[in-house]
Enzyme design. Structure first.
Site, PDB file in Angstrom:
ATOM      1  N   GLU A 149       2.197  -0.043  -4.666  1.00  9.49           N
ATOM      2  CA  GLU A 149       1.002   0.644  -5.351  1.00  9.49           C
ATOM      3  C   GLU A 149       1.688   2.121  -5.289  1.00  9.49           C
ATOM      4  OE1 GLU A 149      -3.375   2.690  -3.826  1.00  9.49           O
ATOM      5  OE2 GLU A 149      -1.705   2.255  -2.437  1.00  9.49           O
ATOM      6  N   ASP A 154       0.395  -0.847   0.156  1.00  3.53           N
ATOM      7  CA  ASP A 154       0.428  -0.170  -0.051  1.00  3.53           C
ATOM      8  C   ASP A 154       0.520   1.679   0.108  1.00  3.53           C
ATOM      9  OD1 ASP A 154      -2.509   1.370   0.680  1.00  3.53           O
ATOM     10  OD2 ASP A 154      -1.802   1.956   2.685  1.00  3.53           O
TER      11      ASP A 154
END
Length: 658
Positions: free
Chosen positions: A371, A336
């Site tokens: 990401e 993330d």
């Protein structure tokens, strides 16, 4: 007070050896560290950690056993301007805790202080670390190690995926156990996915703001204990680890990999007004990026940012990742806000954490997916991660939507994204699989909502619809909402089919959001992070079975096309791809940039994708030879089409030669 034995500086965390427990804690700036142990009635006993090697404090407690509850009190300076916020009144979680007892509540005693320290003791309400014994019989478990070229990822939430599944035993719905149940394994195999990517399973907390609103953090991107499984999805906290490993083992037996979404960019301590329960009180200056005024750099939007360039924090991150691979046999990670991993503080491909991962024989061989952005300056880094990282490709997501849902996009741009965005990812020796192609993900519209809503509808989140992106590239086809007349519903269906075919038949690694193959809707909510309810849970009884069958057929078709499974860049004349116009001639320069959205893509000289993304029915002349439409675009016994396909508006069809 009883003294601890000096113990060892490794391994990190609390380690049971059959006779006692060795405790270690990293803190570069602490002056004293107390180990606090608790009996079943909550009585506390404190021991000074007697050993220190470098920045690691350590001690050994003879006779201690698994199940022991413990925490730390760390002594040092209170100098907020310099980033030091030591406060021994606050009991702190072990960052390496394998199990945690208690939740992180919105309680005033958990706040360590802003400008001045809060000296009220918090032991009565603070979560406690728990010593575990992690022995487990993996039997003959083996990692599937699916090649990138054959990988199809399925992003899912542990609870939301199975909580409403009528064929699962009631008591295991929404749990780790359900993931490995034969019903789910059979479904994954029927669908054809090769990797289950789970939203965060490490223990997380609901932000105080959500707790005050009566909401919870559903997605899990607010980490509290990075080594501990979130206990809410297990029969009991004591059995969570084994139940998760049972699921991994069952999935591996079916050839399905398990990828974890992991949050190494911030912690649930949030900003300076957030709770102090671990890292802030252990060594704030080392664990976080600190501004010159002593506040946090907030490159995550969550109040703080982990300093993954600090040697001690790099070691912590790598040990965390190795734990999940070695102890839980997971096959990879999705990171993330992964640009934080490369901050020094500017982003660098040779950042310390990247170098450590590449040098690690355990971590360098599993799937690593970034990401590739954060919200800080210079945070957008799509295409810039070093090998062996793959990356979420938002260029593909936006281009696919803009091509099929009325937006401005050239045929050339679409083809570039279809070909794994070679302009972005063909560097540093990376293969097409480095482009993780997606239409949707947990954040944003579901696929069905992309064709039913022009605007987000996030009122249920309690932020007056201010949260969530406004750049959705969606099209409601003439009416906002799920319903509509038959012709409108058919146009929406055709758009979904075209988008799914684009995703699953393009070069790169496809990622499918769980529920998109069902027609799942979140009723226009594109930021359902706090919706632990029927809005996000998949309704298996209302699933669109025809769409599920269509999706599975596309995945089967993908695995038959060497140009897609080979994971090598397409080169002119190599037989992998030819780009043709509606007359089966090579696209001209003008057609690439200015022509109508009509094209044919010939893959491996055997599979032809005919595309009509215009608003009109159009005849498309197929290349010479005999062609037949293939499932899911036709039945098995299909008549041969020799010359022309009458392409419906917003239509796509796949043919096989001969």
């Amino acid at each position: 007070m009883t003294q601890l034995a000096i113990g060892e500086a490794t391994p990190h965390g609390a380690t049971y050896d059959g006779h006692g427990v060795n405790f270690t804690l990293f803190s570069a700036h602490a002056e004293r560290v107390e180990l606090c142990v608790f009996d079943s009635r909550g009585n506390e006993r404190r021991y000074d950690l007697p050993g220190r090697r470098g920045d690691v404090w350590h001690g050994y407690l003879a006779g201690a056993r698994p199940g022991l509850r413990y925490g730390y009190r760390v002594h040092g300076p209170w100098q907020p301007a310099q980033g030091h916020r030591f406060n021994p009144a606050k009991l702190l979680l072990d960052p390496y805790a394998r199990r945690v007892e208690g939740e992180l509540k919105d309680h005033p005693l958990l706040h360590g202080g802003h400008d001045e320290p809060d000296y009220r003791d918090n032991a009565a309400v603070a979560p406690k670390s728990v010593v575990i014994s992690d022995h487990y019989d993996w039997e003959d478990d083996a990692a599937p190690r699916t090649p990138w070229g054959k990988t199809v990822i399925y992003e899912a939430h542990v609870k939301g995926l199975t909580y409403l599944h009528p064929e699962l035993p009631q008591e295991i719905r929404g749990t780790y156990k359900a993931l490995g149940h034969p019903v789910m394994v059979a479904y994954f195999k029927q669908l054809g996915i090769t990797a289950l990517e789970l939203l965060p399973v490490a223990q997380f907390a609901s932000e105080p703001r959500l707790q005050r609103m009566g909401l919870t953090n559903y997605w899990g991107y607010n980490p509290m204990a990075m080594f501990a499984l979130h206990p809410a999805w297990a029969s009991s906290p004591e059995t969570a680890l084994d139940e998760f490993r049972d699921a991994v083992k069952a999935l591996h037996r079916a050839g399905i990999e398990v990828i974890l979404d992991i949050v190494l960019n911030h912690s649930a301590e949030l900003d300076l007004d957030g709770p102090t329960f671990s890292l802030r009180g252990i060594d704030n200056r080392s664990y976080y990026w600190i501004r010159d005024d002593g506040d946090y750099h907030n490159w995550t939007g969550c109040g703080n940012t982990l300093n993954l360039s600090h040697p001690g924090v790099v070691e912590y991150a790598c040990e965390c990742l190795r734990y999940w691979v070695e102890t839980c046999h997971v096959d990879g990670f999705r990171f993330d806000l992964a640009s934080v991993m490369g901050r020094t503080p500017t982003f660098r491909q040779d950042a310390p954490l990247f170098a450590a991962i590449k040098a690690c024989p355990v971590l360098s061989t599993v799937k690593l997916i970034a990401e590739p952005w954060d919200i800080g300056e210079g945070g957008y880094q799509v295409g810039n991660f070093p090998p062996p990282f793959a990356e979420w490709n938002d260029h593909f997501r936006d281009a696919a939507r803009r091509f099929w849902l009325p937006r401005n996009l050239t045929t050339g741009e679409f083809a570039c994204r279809f070909a794994a965005s070679s302009d972005v990812f063909k560097r540093n020796g990376r293969a097409p699989g480095a482009s993780v192609n997606l239409l949707t993900a947990h954040d944003g519209f579901t696929l069905r909502d992309c064709v039913c809503f022009n605007q987000k509808h996030n009122e249920a989140n309690g932020e007056e619809n201010r949260d969530g992106t406004n750049s959705n590239y969606s099209d409601n086809h003439g009416k906002e909402g799920l319903g509509g007349p038959l012709d409108l519903m058919e146009r929406r269906r055709d758009s979904i089919h075209a988008l799914l075919a684009t995703l699953l038949l393009s070069q790169g690694t496809p990622m499918l959001l769980a529920g998109d193959e069902h027609g799942h809707s979140q009723h226009g909510n594109n930021n359902a992070y706090c919706q632990d309810n029927a809005l996000t849970w998949l309704d298996w009884q209302q699933a669109n079975r025809g769409l599920t069958t269509f999706t599975a057929a596309l995945i089967r078709l993908r695995q038959q096309i060497p140009a897609l499974t080979g994971d090598s860049w397409w080169e002119e004349g190599d037989g992998n791809v030819r780009w043709l116009n509606k007359n089966a001639q090579p696209l001209s320069a003008d057609e690439w940039q200015n022509g109508p959205k009509l094209m044919q893509i010939l893959l491996s000289d055997r599979f032809l994708i005919a595309i009509n993304a215009t608003l009109e029915v159009t005849d498309i002349v197929l290349p010479e030879g005999e062609w037949r439409a293939v499932p899911p675009f036709a039945g098995e016994d299909n008549p041969v089409i020799t010359a022309v396909w009458q392409g419906p508006a917003h239509g796509l069809c796949v043919f096989q030669r001969g």
